[in-house]
Write a protein that holds these residues in place. Sequence first.
Motif, PDB file in Angstrom:
ATOM      1  N   MET A  70       0.799  -1.221   0.000  1.00  0.00           N
ATOM      2  CA  MET A  70       0.000   0.000   0.000  1.00  0.00           C
ATOM      3  C   MET A  70       0.836   1.278   0.000  1.00  0.00           C
ATOM      4  N   LEU A  71       2.083   1.197   0.482  1.00  0.00           N
ATOM      5  CA  LEU A  71       2.865   2.412   0.691  1.00  0.00           C
ATOM      6  C   LEU A  71       3.148   3.203  -0.588  1.00  0.00           C
ATOM      7  N   PRO A  72       3.594   2.570  -1.706  1.00  0.00           N
ATOM      8  CA  PRO A  72       3.860   3.364  -2.914  1.00  0.00           C
ATOM      9  C   PRO A  72       2.632   4.108  -3.430  1.00  0.00           C
ATOM     10  N   GLY A  73       1.473   3.447  -3.440  1.00  0.00           N
ATOM     11  CA  GLY A  73       0.255   4.108  -3.893  1.00  0.00           C
ATOM     12  C   GLY A  73      -0.176   5.220  -2.960  1.00  0.00           C
ATOM     13  N   PHE A  74      -0.038   4.980  -1.649  1.00  0.00           N
ATOM     14  CA  PHE A  74      -0.378   6.002  -0.663  1.00  0.00           C
ATOM     15  C   PHE A  74       0.515   7.224  -0.830  1.00  0.00           C
ATOM     16  N   LEU A  75       1.817   6.962  -1.013  1.00  0.00           N
ATOM     17  CA  LEU A  75       2.763   8.070  -1.186  1.00  0.00           C
ATOM     18  C   LEU A  75       2.465   8.855  -2.458  1.00  0.00           C
ATOM     19  N   ILE A  87       6.464  10.995  -9.157  1.00  0.00           N
ATOM     20  CA  ILE A  87       6.883   9.761  -9.824  1.00  0.00           C
ATOM     21  C   ILE A  87       8.260   9.321  -9.336  1.00  0.00           C
ATOM     22  N   ILE A  88       9.186  10.265  -9.227  1.00  0.00           N
ATOM     23  CA  ILE A  88      10.553   9.940  -8.794  1.00  0.00           C
ATOM     24  C   ILE A  88      10.557   9.357  -7.382  1.00  0.00           C
ATOM     25  N   VAL A  89       9.856  10.021  -6.464  1.00  0.00           N
ATOM     26  CA  VAL A  89       9.849   9.573  -5.069  1.00  0.00           C
ATOM     27  C   VAL A  89       9.141   8.223  -4.936  1.00  0.00           C
ATOM     28  N   SER A  90       8.017   8.041  -5.635  1.00  0.00           N
ATOM     29  CA  SER A  90       7.291   6.773  -5.564  1.00  0.00           C
ATOM     30  C   SER A  90       8.128   5.633  -6.126  1.00  0.00           C
ATOM     31  N   ALA A  91       8.821   5.882  -7.232  1.00  0.00           N
ATOM     32  CA  ALA A  91       9.681   4.862  -7.827  1.00  0.00           C
ATOM     33  C   ALA A  91      10.834   4.519  -6.889  1.00  0.00           C
ATOM     34  N   ALA A  92      11.422   5.535  -6.269  1.00  0.00           N
ATOM     35  CA  ALA A  92      12.538   5.308  -5.343  1.00  0.00           C
ATOM     36  C   ALA A  92      12.094   4.452  -4.162  1.00  0.00           C
ATOM     37  N   LEU A  93      10.891   4.698  -3.664  1.00  0.00           N
ATOM     38  CA  LEU A  93      10.378   3.914  -2.543  1.00  0.00           C
ATOM     39  C   LEU A  93      10.186   2.453  -2.945  1.00  0.00           C
ATOM     40  N   ALA A  94       9.605   2.229  -4.121  1.00  0.00           N
ATOM     41  CA  ALA A  94       9.372   0.859  -4.581  1.00  0.00           C
ATOM     42  C   ALA A  94      10.694   0.098  -4.730  1.00  0.00           C
ATOM     43  N   VAL A  95      11.725   0.771  -5.262  1.00  0.00           N
ATOM     44  CA  VAL A  95      13.041   0.147  -5.411  1.00  0.00           C
ATOM     45  C   VAL A  95      13.664  -0.105  -4.042  1.00  0.00           C
ATOM     46  N   LEU A  96      13.513   0.854  -3.133  1.00  0.00           N
ATOM     47  CA  LEU A  96      14.081   0.726  -1.795  1.00  0.00           C
ATOM     48  C   LEU A  96      13.531  -0.497  -1.073  1.00  0.00           C
ATOM     49  N   GLN A  97      12.245  -0.783  -1.268  1.00  0.00           N
ATOM     50  CA  GLN A  97      11.636  -1.930  -0.605  1.00  0.00           C
ATOM     51  C   GLN A  97      12.289  -3.234  -1.063  1.00  0.00           C
TER      52      GLN A  97
END
Length: 244
Positions: free
Chosen positions: A37-42, A57-67
């Motif tokens: 849920m976190l990437p969509g919420f962010l 887009i940049i921050v959401s992509a970075a979070l998904a990669v970080l996970q």
Amino acid sequence: MGTDRKRTGLGALAQAGDDDFSVITAIGGPRGVVESMLPGFLFVVMFVVTSNLQLTIIVSAALAVLQVVVRLCQRQSVMGALSGLAAVAICLIWAWRTGEARDYYMYGFLTNAAYIVLLLVSLAVHVPALGFLIEFIRSLPTEHFRQWLDGWRSDKELVKAYTIATWLWLGVFALRLVVQVPLYVTNHVGWLGTARLLMGLPFWALAIWVTYLIVATPMHRHKMRERAQLEESAEHPHASNSTQ
């Protein structure tokens, strides 16, 4: 050898009647819930707050990669995180190419529509999709596919339960489109994102739980009959051979 690993998703339903069933486990545990849920919420929060699609887009992509990276560093299974990363990447690329934040959700519309079509086709040919998937996971038909298919489809009680469950999931996918598509058309990105989150994993968990309630008892009875037939075949091997 036994294993303590719990299956998730439909794999958990395939164990219904044999093990204690947990919705939280079925949807990936508390960590899986957060990671899903976190990437969509962010994405929703950042776009509503900043109105900057590129930054969002940049921050959401970075979070998904970080996970994914965190799971790799902890030497844990990354399959769930990788599949989530792939889905998020498709959504983000779609939004980036069109320049419309609402297009982040277009991929979800298409997949929901595809699921509806597949479920309708399965019901039309009298092979309910939920039954096919659960039985496929439960007893992978490495050979004698027709025998495997007839084995569970001949159980009327089980097929009825699988049919009801298939209609349930069809309703879930249809309701998502009914609620979310008007929000997409009217460009209410904040409300669309909220609806997507609420009708995402929470709906998924509820559908899995209700499906379990529908199929657990018929599946348990079916498994008991299967075991009785195997025991009878083991006790009277010549009788079973003479019928072939």
